[in-house]
Design a protein around this motif. Structure first.
Motif, PDB file in Angstrom:
ATOM      1  N   UNK A   1      33.415 -19.589  -2.249  1.00  0.00           N
ATOM      2  CA  UNK A   1      33.188 -18.545  -3.245  1.00  0.00           C
ATOM      3  C   UNK A   1      33.738 -18.972  -4.598  1.00  0.00           C
ATOM      4  N   UNK A   2      34.742 -19.859  -4.578  1.00  0.00           N
ATOM      5  CA  UNK A   2      35.343 -20.316  -5.822  1.00  0.00           C
ATOM      6  C   UNK A   2      34.365 -21.103  -6.683  1.00  0.00           C
ATOM      7  N   UNK A   3      33.240 -21.525  -6.103  1.00  0.00           N
ATOM      8  CA  UNK A   3      32.236 -22.260  -6.886  1.00  0.00           C
ATOM      9  C   UNK A   3      31.383 -21.330  -7.759  1.00  0.00           C
ATOM     10  N   UNK A   4      31.434 -20.024  -7.476  1.00  0.00           N
ATOM     11  CA  UNK A   4      30.545 -19.101  -8.193  1.00  0.00           C
ATOM     12  C   UNK A   4      30.682 -19.183  -9.721  1.00  0.00           C
ATOM     13  N   UNK A   5      31.928 -19.236 -10.259  1.00  0.00           N
ATOM     14  CA  UNK A   5      32.020 -19.362 -11.714  1.00  0.00           C
ATOM     15  C   UNK A   5      31.297 -20.603 -12.234  1.00  0.00           C
ATOM     16  N   UNK A   6      31.373 -21.718 -11.463  1.00  0.00           N
ATOM     17  CA  UNK A   6      30.680 -22.945 -11.863  1.00  0.00           C
ATOM     18  C   UNK A   6      29.169 -22.746 -11.852  1.00  0.00           C
TER      19      UNK A   6
ATOM     20  N   UNK B   1      27.506 -19.984 -12.158  1.00  0.00           N
ATOM     21  CA  UNK B   1      27.116 -19.100 -13.261  1.00  0.00           C
ATOM     22  C   UNK B   1      27.063 -19.884 -14.557  1.00  0.00           C
ATOM     23  N   UNK B   2      28.060 -20.749 -14.716  1.00  0.00           N
ATOM     24  CA  UNK B   2      28.116 -21.557 -15.930  1.00  0.00           C
ATOM     25  C   UNK B   2      26.876 -22.449 -16.035  1.00  0.00           C
ATOM     26  N   UNK B   3      26.473 -23.029 -14.899  1.00  0.00           N
ATOM     27  CA  UNK B   3      25.380 -23.995 -14.933  1.00  0.00           C
ATOM     28  C   UNK B   3      24.012 -23.337 -14.932  1.00  0.00           C
ATOM     29  N   UNK B   4      23.840 -22.266 -14.201  1.00  0.00           N
ATOM     30  CA  UNK B   4      22.503 -21.712 -14.016  1.00  0.00           C
ATOM     31  C   UNK B   4      22.326 -20.323 -14.604  1.00  0.00           C
ATOM     32  N   UNK B   5      23.322 -19.865 -15.349  1.00  0.00           N
ATOM     33  CA  UNK B   5      23.170 -18.567 -15.991  1.00  0.00           C
ATOM     34  C   UNK B   5      23.375 -17.423 -15.026  1.00  0.00           C
TER      35      UNK B   5
END
Lengths: 251, 254, 264
Positions: free
Chosen positions: B106-111, B113-117
């Motif tokens: 789940x910690x990847x979610x910010x990444x 969002x950053x990459x794919x909007x």
């Protein structure tokens, strides 16, 4: 796998993936993937900072408190379910439901009731971990050889004696498996809790790094998390295998 | 008479009545102004179903969920089976998925969002990263641990490699593969809701956060209640499909 | 090696399976078989009997082509074994039935793998299901059958492919005692009717003496054929009479005396 007849341990392939990552990172194909080496350098840089250590401590506290609650509640409930058919039939539907329910939907409820703090994160952790612990302890008790139960009865063990001296030990392999799976889920719970609460621990760091587009920091943080989660899971797996002879003896 | 009280169905009804009565009681104390009673929640649920606000949001939740689950099941099972059959693929792939399964992805979610909007892609990918590792690992270990005598049986009756895989290895692995799909679907639901709460409020996540913000707690609880029930039913149906497609023997014993 | 010569001289029928100086060393250096030579006459049942660790299952799997041998050679009907073949069929200790397939499909599975059309293979399987006494059970699944019935399915599967040689790996060890006796009696009928060569691994002396035309006594460390015994029992009398026959009991006793020093 074997290279030139020498057996290479499976985990060594992670080195290969790290090298691949470095190459992709150096090619600057995506802002998402900074070179592996940069991440490691950043990791060494940020881990000793006070901000990181504070966040780490908060996370560790929440995790330990959550898993402690889940284990102390989960194992007795599971053993009771395994021993009493009435309790089992009353609780099993709920345990199964929570095992497959989207628990993230409950975090907003916890936030309205317990505020945006550690309490909510600890409860999220408990909520993620407890059900599998209950279910495995139950399965362990259900798998106890009937003759062992008869043995306890024939030597007139009291209920408490039977519980602490026979059932818990006989069900140990499954209980340990439940604790391992519970810990893996607890790690996910503690992170999801922090992501949603987002003002304490790593949650705040996630917020900080992603709003400032600090990819290397972000990955460094993720590596630390993944590393600890992996060590925890493997360590508990090792412990579990130590007690495997138990299960082998039973069948 | 005794058998009536210990009958599974009776006990299940009693247990549901106890839990919901306790909820009602806690709501009436009340333990918190933000804690509605069971009956208020059910009334709100009925209202939201009849006025169409529930039907309006579910498609938005299900779109990323179903796309994500489809991708993870398809690629996850294929990948897992391949790793189970091929030692080289196992050596390269298995450790990655072992690490990913224990990792809090789940910690990847910010990444993401950053990459794919904040659109559909991020939400689909969230569902994928949450559900894929367990699906892959279950398929892999199921295939890897096919009983040796079953494979010997296939070989001794001159089955080709392809026949042994299709007629023995995969049917033998199907219970564990399905267990993985079930766990993966549960994680997918967790991911889908998390994405809605974290990335942008849409679908059922929007219903939860909106009603929370305007202090309509009964409606917020009703939305949560509905998605939990939905997830459980969805996974139950998934379980049934195994009996229909792969294991006729289990259907007999039910 | 005089015992091997004896086997050849007393064998009245031609040889179906010939094992010549076979050794098997497992990866890791454990020697399971050492320079073993033995012949199996056509149309007869030969038991491989011995304490655990004597390599009897290893030998059977080598004959089946499931395990590669280290040195030596095995021929079946004069053709060297390089892998599993159509002329051999295997009956497994743990039955190896597919839990998701009905009795009929399990029994027809050997034919299914050979690409025999469905109606044809089902007809053949039905015939053998009847022959092993399971008529009426065709559409049940293995978990609905007892251990003995499951092994009957395993036997029907092996008979259905019409192999010359049937290899049976402790087929009754997972079957309870009463069922086992009935099964042994039925097996004798099958042997008489089918006229196939049976190689039968067992650790039960009584079983070996009861069902075999000849018994190869295998001893461990190093693994070798110590003796070939041909129980000369009058099989025309009833099964119960055989079990009380002094000749039968004497042979059981003799084998036990030979083996007892190998049992801790």
């Amino acid at each position: 796998m074997k290279i030139f007849g020498i057996k290479i341990p499976m985990m060594a392939s992670l080195i290969f993936w790290a090298i691949l990552w470095e190459i992709v990172g150096q090619l600057e194909l995506s802002i998402l993937l900074p070179p592996f080496s940069h991440i490691i350098i950043r990791l060494v840089e940020i881990v000793p900072t006070k901000m990181f250590m504070d966040a780490f401590l908060v996370t560790a506290q929440c995790f330990l408190a959550g898993i402690a609650i889940a284990i102390t509640l989960g194992i007795p409930i599971g053993v009771l379910m395994g021993r009493s058919i009435v309790i089992d039939r009353m609780l099993l539907p709920w345990v199964n439901m929570f095992l497959s329910a989207p628990l993230t939907a409950l975090v907003p409820v916890l936030m309205t009731l317990f505020g945006f703090g550690m309490k909510t994160i600890i409860l999220t952790t408990v909520l993620f971990a407890i059900w599998i612990i209950v279910l495995d302890a139950r399965a362990g008790v259900k798998n106890i050889t009937p003759s062992l139960i008869d043995m306890a009865k024939s030597f007139q063990a009291s209920y408490w004696q039977a519980f602490t001296k026979v059932y818990v030990w006989a069900a140990l392999p499954e209980i340990l498996a439940g604790m391992r799976l519970g810990c893996i889920r607890a790690v996910k719970g503690v992170i999801i809790g922090q992501l949603l609460v987002s003002v304490v621990g790593f949650g705040r760091l996630f917020e900080l790094y992603s709003s400032n587009f600090l990819m290397e920091h972000m990955w460094a943080l993720l590596f630390v998390l993944f590393f600890f989660a992996f060590i925890l899971a493997e360590g508990l797996g090792l412990l579990e295998r130590k007690f495997e002879y138990y299960a082998a003896e039973r069948h | 008479m005794k058998s009536f009280f210990t009958h599974p169905l009776t006990l299940r009804v009693i247990s549901v009545v106890i839990v919901f009565s306790f909820w009602e009681y806690l709501g009436r104390i009340p333990i918190s102004p933000a804690f509605p009673t069971f009956l208020e929640t059910m009334a709100a649920l009925w209202e939201m179903i009849t006025d169409g606000s529930m039907a309006a949001v579910y498609p938005a939740t299900f779109q990323p969920l179903l796309i994500g689950l489809f991708i993870s099941s398809f690629f996850g099972i294929a990948c897992g089976i391949f790793m189970g059959l091929n030692h080289r693929a196992e050596w390269f792939g298995a450790p990655v998925f072992i690490v990913l399964q224990s990792a809090p992805l789940a910690a990847l979610i910010p990444l993401l969002t950053f990459a794919y909007g904040i659109g559909l892609t991020s939400k689909v990918l969230t569902v994928c990263i949450m559900s894929m590792p367990v699906i892959v690992l279950n398929a892999y270990s199921a295939v890897r641990h096919t009983p040796v005598t079953m494979i010997e049986m296939g070989a001794s009756y001159l089955g080709s490699r392809w026949q042994i895989v299709m007629k023995i290895v995969i049917p033998a692995a199907s219970p564990v593969i399905y267990a993985g799909l079930r766990l993966g679907a549960a994680m997918g639901f967790i991911g889908a809701i998390l994405a809605e709460l974290l990335i942008t409020p849409t679908g059922i996540g929007d219903l939860i956060t909106y009603n929370q913000s305007i202090a309509e707690y009964a409606k917020m609880y009703a939305a949560i209640f509905s998605i939990m029930v939905f997830a459980v039913i969805f996974i139950e149906i998934l379980e049934r499909t195994e009996y229909i497609f792969f294991r006729p023997d289990k259907r007999v014993s039910q | 090696m005089s015992t091997t010569a004896e086997a050849v001289s007393t064998a009245t029928s031609p040889i179906a399976v010939e094992v010549e100086q076979v050794s098997k060393i497992y990866p890791g250096g454990v020697e399971a078989l050492h320079d073993m030579t033995i012949q199996f006459p056509k149309g007869q049942l030969t038991s491989l009997l011995g304490p655990s660790g004597c390599g009897k299952t290893t030998l059977l799997k080598i004959i089946a082509g499931l395990l590669p041998l280290t040195t030596g050679r095995v021929t079946v009907n004069g053709v060297e074994v390089t892998g599993p073949g159509e002329e051999r069929a295997f009956v497994f200790q743990d039955f190896a039935l597919m839990p998701w397939a009905s009795v009929l499909r399990n029994a027809a599975f050997g034919l299914e793998l050979r690409g025999v059309p469905k109606s044809e293979r089902n007809a053949i399987a039905e015939k053998y299901i009847e022959a092993v006494g399971l008529k009426g059970y065709e559409n049940l699944y293995p978990h609905e059958l007892s251990g003995g019935m499951r092994q009957r399915v395993g036997l029907a599967r092996a008979l259905a492919v019409d192999a010359d040689v049937l290899l049976m790996d402790e087929p009754f060890s997972a079957v309870d005692e009463q069922t086992r006796r009935k099964f042994q009696e039925d097996l004798l009928d099958v042997i008489k009717e089918e006229g196939k060569t049976f190689i039968f691994v067992t650790h039960s002396i009584e079983e070996a003496v009861y069902v075999s035309h000849s018994i190869a006594l295998l001893l461990p460390r190093p693994s070798r054929v110590s003796e070939i015994i041909r129980p000369d029992i009058d099989r025309s009398i009833s099964p119960d009479a055989i079990r009380r026959d002094p000749v039968y009991l004497d042979i059981v006793e003799r084998i036990w005396q030979g083996l007892r020093s190998y049992v801790e």
